[in-house]
Design a protein around this motif. Structure first.
Motif, PDB file in Angstrom:
ATOM      1  N   ARG A 142      17.033  13.210   0.099  1.00  0.00           N
ATOM      2  CA  ARG A 142      16.133  14.279  -0.326  1.00  0.00           C
ATOM      3  C   ARG A 142      15.506  13.977  -1.686  1.00  0.00           C
ATOM      4  O   ARG A 142      14.342  14.241  -1.915  1.00  0.00           O
ATOM      5  N   PHE A 143      16.299  13.376  -2.567  1.00  0.00           N
ATOM      6  CA  PHE A 143      15.805  13.001  -3.889  1.00  0.00           C
ATOM      7  C   PHE A 143      14.605  12.067  -3.768  1.00  0.00           C
ATOM      8  O   PHE A 143      13.557  12.290  -4.376  1.00  0.00           O
ATOM      9  N   ALA A 144      14.728  11.036  -2.978  1.00  0.00           N
ATOM     10  CA  ALA A 144      13.649  10.061  -2.825  1.00  0.00           C
ATOM     11  C   ALA A 144      12.433  10.702  -2.179  1.00  0.00           C
ATOM     12  O   ALA A 144      11.301  10.467  -2.599  1.00  0.00           O
ATOM     13  N   LEU A 145      12.664  11.520  -1.176  1.00  0.00           N
ATOM     14  CA  LEU A 145      11.547  12.155  -0.482  1.00  0.00           C
ATOM     15  C   LEU A 145      10.753  13.055  -1.411  1.00  0.00           C
ATOM     16  O   LEU A 145       9.517  13.046  -1.403  1.00  0.00           O
ATOM     17  N   THR A 201       1.835   7.621   1.266  1.00  0.00           N
ATOM     18  CA  THR A 201       1.647   7.746   2.713  1.00  0.00           C
ATOM     19  C   THR A 201       2.943   7.570   3.486  1.00  0.00           C
ATOM     20  O   THR A 201       3.027   8.002   4.631  1.00  0.00           O
ATOM     21  N   PHE A 202       3.938   6.949   2.891  1.00  0.00           N
ATOM     22  CA  PHE A 202       5.188   6.709   3.621  1.00  0.00           C
ATOM     23  C   PHE A 202       6.149   7.891   3.552  1.00  0.00           C
ATOM     24  O   PHE A 202       7.267   7.799   4.038  1.00  0.00           O
ATOM     25  N   ALA A 203       5.723   9.010   2.984  1.00  0.00           N
ATOM     26  CA  ALA A 203       6.589  10.194   2.907  1.00  0.00           C
ATOM     27  C   ALA A 203       6.998  10.675   4.297  1.00  0.00           C
ATOM     28  O   ALA A 203       8.143  11.081   4.504  1.00  0.00           O
ATOM     29  N   LYS A 204       6.084  10.611   5.260  1.00  0.00           N
ATOM     30  CA  LYS A 204       6.417  11.049   6.631  1.00  0.00           C
ATOM     31  C   LYS A 204       7.494  10.151   7.249  1.00  0.00           C
ATOM     32  O   LYS A 204       8.345  10.625   7.994  1.00  0.00           O
ATOM     33  N   GLU A 205       7.465   8.880   6.911  1.00  0.00           N
ATOM     34  CA  GLU A 205       8.508   7.970   7.406  1.00  0.00           C
ATOM     35  C   GLU A 205       9.858   8.367   6.829  1.00  0.00           C
ATOM     36  O   GLU A 205      10.865   8.400   7.556  1.00  0.00           O
ATOM     37  N   LEU A 206       9.887   8.696   5.542  1.00  0.00           N
ATOM     38  CA  LEU A 206      11.148   9.106   4.921  1.00  0.00           C
ATOM     39  C   LEU A 206      11.659  10.430   5.499  1.00  0.00           C
ATOM     40  O   LEU A 206      12.867  10.615   5.644  1.00  0.00           O
ATOM     41  N   GLN A 207      10.729  11.327   5.851  1.00  0.00           N
ATOM     42  CA  GLN A 207      11.149  12.577   6.497  1.00  0.00           C
ATOM     43  C   GLN A 207      11.793  12.287   7.847  1.00  0.00           C
ATOM     44  O   GLN A 207      12.813  12.879   8.207  1.00  0.00           O
ATOM     45  N   LYS A 208      11.206  11.375   8.592  1.00  0.00           N
ATOM     46  CA  LYS A 208      11.759  11.007   9.900  1.00  0.00           C
ATOM     47  C   LYS A 208      13.137  10.363   9.729  1.00  0.00           C
ATOM     48  O   LYS A 208      14.061  10.628  10.501  1.00  0.00           O
ATOM     49  N   ILE A 266       8.950  -2.190   8.481  1.00  0.00           N
ATOM     50  CA  ILE A 266       9.219  -3.316   7.579  1.00  0.00           C
ATOM     51  C   ILE A 266       8.123  -4.363   7.728  1.00  0.00           C
ATOM     52  O   ILE A 266       7.566  -4.860   6.740  1.00  0.00           O
ATOM     53  N   ASP A 267       7.802  -4.714   8.966  1.00  0.00           N
ATOM     54  CA  ASP A 267       6.760  -5.713   9.223  1.00  0.00           C
ATOM     55  C   ASP A 267       5.410  -5.255   8.685  1.00  0.00           C
ATOM     56  O   ASP A 267       4.660  -6.052   8.114  1.00  0.00           O
ATOM     57  N   LYS A 268       5.106  -3.967   8.852  1.00  0.00           N
ATOM     58  CA  LYS A 268       3.823  -3.428   8.381  1.00  0.00           C
ATOM     59  C   LYS A 268       3.681  -3.585   6.871  1.00  0.00           C
ATOM     60  O   LYS A 268       2.642  -4.039   6.384  1.00  0.00           O
ATOM     61  N   TYR A 269       4.720  -3.238   6.117  1.00  0.00           N
ATOM     62  CA  TYR A 269       4.643  -3.331   4.662  1.00  0.00           C
ATOM     63  C   TYR A 269       4.765  -4.778   4.177  1.00  0.00           C
ATOM     64  O   TYR A 269       4.091  -5.175   3.227  1.00  0.00           O
ATOM     65  N   PHE A 298      14.183  -1.652   0.597  1.00  0.00           N
ATOM     66  CA  PHE A 298      13.846  -2.767  -0.294  1.00  0.00           C
ATOM     67  C   PHE A 298      12.353  -3.094  -0.173  1.00  0.00           C
ATOM     68  O   PHE A 298      11.651  -3.225  -1.181  1.00  0.00           O
ATOM     69  N   THR A 299      11.885  -3.204   1.051  1.00  0.00           N
ATOM     70  CA  THR A 299      10.471  -3.521   1.286  1.00  0.00           C
ATOM     71  C   THR A 299       9.588  -2.410   0.746  1.00  0.00           C
ATOM     72  O   THR A 299       8.556  -2.669   0.116  1.00  0.00           O
ATOM     73  N   LEU A 300       9.988  -1.179   0.975  1.00  0.00           N
ATOM     74  CA  LEU A 300       9.210  -0.035   0.508  1.00  0.00           C
ATOM     75  C   LEU A 300       9.181   0.029  -1.021  1.00  0.00           C
ATOM     76  O   LEU A 300       8.146   0.378  -1.608  1.00  0.00           O
ATOM     77  N   ALA A 301      10.277  -0.325  -1.670  1.00  0.00           N
ATOM     78  CA  ALA A 301      10.313  -0.351  -3.136  1.00  0.00           C
ATOM     79  C   ALA A 301       9.306  -1.373  -3.663  1.00  0.00           C
ATOM     80  O   ALA A 301       8.573  -1.106  -4.625  1.00  0.00           O
ATOM     81  N   ARG A 302       9.258  -2.523  -3.030  1.00  0.00           N
ATOM     82  CA  ARG A 302       8.285  -3.551  -3.432  1.00  0.00           C
ATOM     83  C   ARG A 302       6.857  -3.067  -3.194  1.00  0.00           C
ATOM     84  O   ARG A 302       5.964  -3.263  -4.025  1.00  0.00           O
ATOM     85  N   TYR A 303       6.645  -2.421  -2.060  1.00  0.00           N
ATOM     86  CA  TYR A 303       5.312  -1.910  -1.714  1.00  0.00           C
ATOM     87  C   TYR A 303       4.875  -0.831  -2.716  1.00  0.00           C
ATOM     88  O   TYR A 303       3.737  -0.832  -3.180  1.00  0.00           O
ATOM     89  N   ALA A 304       5.778   0.066  -3.060  1.00  0.00           N
ATOM     90  CA  ALA A 304       5.457   1.134  -4.017  1.00  0.00           C
ATOM     91  C   ALA A 304       5.096   0.543  -5.369  1.00  0.00           C
ATOM     92  O   ALA A 304       4.141   0.991  -6.021  1.00  0.00           O
TER      93      ALA A 304
END
Length: 192
Positions: A39-42, A51-58, A99-102, A163-169
């Motif tokens: 919840r903290f990250a979201l 844009t990846f907030a919906k992924e984190l909700q899922k 992961i592949d997308k990012y 990890f991938t998302l952190a790099r992307y952000a």
């Protein structure tokens, strides 16, 4: 409706097919900690409009399924309960696609990086560390046959995703990642 009851005061947790378990049996080995960060990250990500907030909700919803699978030990649960809490491979495949997308949008990784890259990136790195701790606690349950192997596989892919998302952000926010540099004891002694 109360969120606690007499059983929780006594350290018991209701589980499918196992009436009540003492917290330490599964909770201390399960993904305690996954709940610490999701919840903290979201909230942080949503606040910045990523844009990846919906992924984190899922993923938050899927983590509820992970918890159900872990709260249903195979050795004592009824077949009907096991069917209800079976953890399918779909969420794992979805994580791999994300992961592949990012990854396709990131520069190649040529060195180890340290948790860095700004607030959101650092928060996602923190989430990854918590997820890896949860994964280490789930592996023995898989080895004992108490939970589905897909649960551990999901947590493993989730840490890769974070990890991938952190790099992307970090990239999206224009922040630099810090590269790991091995300490050279001989260089330190020469400087003295």
């Amino acid at each position: 409706m109360a969120v606690w009851g007499l059983g929780s005061r006594l350290g018991l947790r209701g589980c499918f097919g196992a009436a009540r378990l003492l917290y330490p049996r599964f909770q201390s080995r399960g993904p305690q900690g996954v709940e610490e960060w999701d919840r903290f990250a979201l909230e942080l990500v949503t606040e910045k409009g990523h844009t990846f907030a919906k992924e984190l909700q899922k993923i938050q919803c899927t983590l509820q399924d992970v918890g159900s699978a872990l709260a249903t030990p195979r050795s004592s649960a009824r077949e009907a309960h096991l069917k209800y809490t079976t953890f399918e491979a779909g969420p794992i495949l979805e994580l791999e696609q994300w992961i592949d997308k990012y990854t396709s949008q990131l520069p190649p990784l040529t060195a180890f990086i340290l948790p860095s890259g700004g607030k959101i990136s650092s928060a996602l790195h923190f989430c990854r560390a918590v997820c890896r701790r949860a994964e280490r606690r789930v592996v023995p349950l898989v080895q004992m046959g108490e939970t589905d192997a897909n649960v551990a596989k999901f947590l493993n892919r989730l840490s890769d995703y974070l990890f991938t998302l952190a790099r992307y952000a970090a990239m999206k926010q224009g922040n630099q990642e810090q590269i790991y540099k091995k300490n050279d004891p001989s260089a330190e002694s020469e400087a003295l």
